[in-house]
Write an enzyme that holds these catalytic residues in place. Sequence first.
Site, short mmCIF file in Angstrom:
data_model
loop_
_atom_site.label_atom_id
_atom_site.label_comp_id
_atom_site.label_asym_id
_atom_site.label_seq_id
_atom_site.Cartn_x
_atom_site.Cartn_y
_atom_site.Cartn_z
N ARG A 224 13.43 -2.02 -36.26
CA ARG A 224 12.14 -2.67 -36.53
C ARG A 224 11.58 -3.25 -35.23
O ARG A 224 12.11 -4.22 -34.70
CB ARG A 224 12.29 -3.78 -37.57
CG ARG A 224 10.98 -4.54 -37.80
CD ARG A 224 10.94 -5.33 -39.10
NE ARG A 224 11.81 -6.49 -39.11
CZ ARG A 224 11.78 -7.43 -40.07
NH1 ARG A 224 10.91 -7.32 -41.07
NH2 ARG A 224 12.61 -8.43 -40.04
N ASP A 504 15.08 -16.21 -41.44
CA ASP A 504 14.45 -15.68 -40.22
C ASP A 504 13.05 -16.25 -40.12
O ASP A 504 12.70 -17.21 -40.82
CB ASP A 504 14.49 -14.15 -40.18
CG ASP A 504 13.61 -13.49 -41.24
OD1 ASP A 504 12.84 -14.20 -41.93
OD2 ASP A 504 13.69 -12.26 -41.38
#
Length: 584
Positions: A224, A504
């Site tokens: 990603r 996160d």
Amino acid sequence: MLDEASGPERPAAAGRPTGAAPTGAAPTDAAPTDPGANGAVPRDDGSVHAEKSDTAPHARRVPDGLEVHPGRHRPDPEASRSVLDPAALAFVAELEREFRHARRRLLAARAERQAAIDAGERPTDPPTGPARSTTWRVPPAPADLRDRRVEITGPAEAKMMINALNSGASVFMADLEDALSPTWANVVEGQANIARAVRRTLAYDAPDGRRYRLADRIATLVVRPRGWHLDEPRVRLDGQPVSAALFDAGLFLWHNAAELLERGSGPYLYLPKLQGAAEAALWHDVFAYAEARLGLPGGSIRATVLIEHVLAALEMEEILFALGEHATGLNAGRWDYLFSIIKTFRACGLILPDRSALTMTVPFMRAYTRRLVEVCHRRGAHAIGGMAAYVPSRRDPSANEIAFARVREDKEREAADGFDGTWVAHPDLVPVARAVFDATLGERPNQLERAGEPVTADELLDFTVPGAGVTEAGLRSNVSVALQYLAAWLGGSGAVAINSLMEDAATAEIARSLLWLWRRSGIAVEGAPLTPERYRRIRDEEAAAVGLERLPTGGAAAELLDRLVLAEDFIEFLTLPGLGHLEA
């Protein structure tokens, strides 16, 4: 190319036939453009310096106008030399020069659309067009992406990557975005770790003597990159920072695409933070350019898109169509999706309750996931479910049993809804999620044959949460979690265990955006509004409770959260001001 059950092919990049070499591109093994008498060569600290050509006569040089200024977080010298190879940097410069103007136009279009929504325009489904009026389907997934029943995610850090790749999951997403604090060291070493994982040389020796090595059988690797909205300020081309998305994807493809194909896999990516089909179309053009430039077979770069924005949820079909031969699936990015709702409808009288009440069973979240499965399966794409973020305790088995039961319930709902796989954040959750999907799928690699019922835009955009409100406990939880996460992020850690959950950047985004929304709306929180004074008092109390003053980054974390919560205008992403704090 889209499967021809489908109808029309996705158009090639403007002015360039599909598969044709980009105008002026050098062969893959050629040296980058020679800058002339004064070249630039990378050094061990990750910087790029001009040098006389006679001092390094055999050095490959980066192109004119490219400068690397690594800041205070210096990467490992070996990682810097391998990742910041001049030829790789030249490829990044090519991508930046080719696509920078299109990217800037898309970011400007984001701002224009937001201004229209602020002024009262209500988003709707796009008008019927080629993406909806034909029977096209995305190409079949590559062999090692057909079974995605359990995917594990984590930052591109050596120890975490080894544990994730060895976990028994079907897929591992190496994260250069929300789970990685973007220090220069993390960005460069993350690329080096990915390259080592591709070549099966990734290793980690812990200070306590434990040795971590890759198993013979590992999960399929997907990467990603960062989103279109972010710059990489430490790399400048013609005096301007390059796109972080092009920097991350460009280095990954340059170093690993051919190697992955030789090993029977391929260059697979997860694409974050898209807000619509036009942004997916830009990725399509980047991939087509890269394949031609690197001599890769057309359509070998495959992408799964994280539907993390409410406007993207309205264009799921258009996004898959725009990606064309590169499309593989869509993923339900829960926290970022909620964050996007606040960001998008902040001026429209939106009120949302405590984060704990915003579960996947509230009507608008159910509509979001149902629509994702229906669109994906009608178009032959994988539908990947959301994150189970629980971090198991080594000391409290009874707490684990309660948490595992909740994870199983969540995954059973996803499997019953038709998802082809799901996300977990910890290796110990892989067996829990796998057991659920094994029971549903059996020997099948997925359940693409499952059909669903269409979901309307009205269902997606009705943000009513019956019976839920804002509490002092919810307010304090948001302040505490945001402070703890930001302190860790500013210290270089992007994936952090807080209150037994792996958090996160999306966690901090939903926490701070709810605080901003509650303050600006004037909603009563247990009888009184959230004034700036009340916020500051709670912030001080929660900071003291977690010992924030003992952390080197504690003061900066509080300052950054204040800026995010107390700003008159909503700050689009915390990473935008955050990077300045990170480098300070």
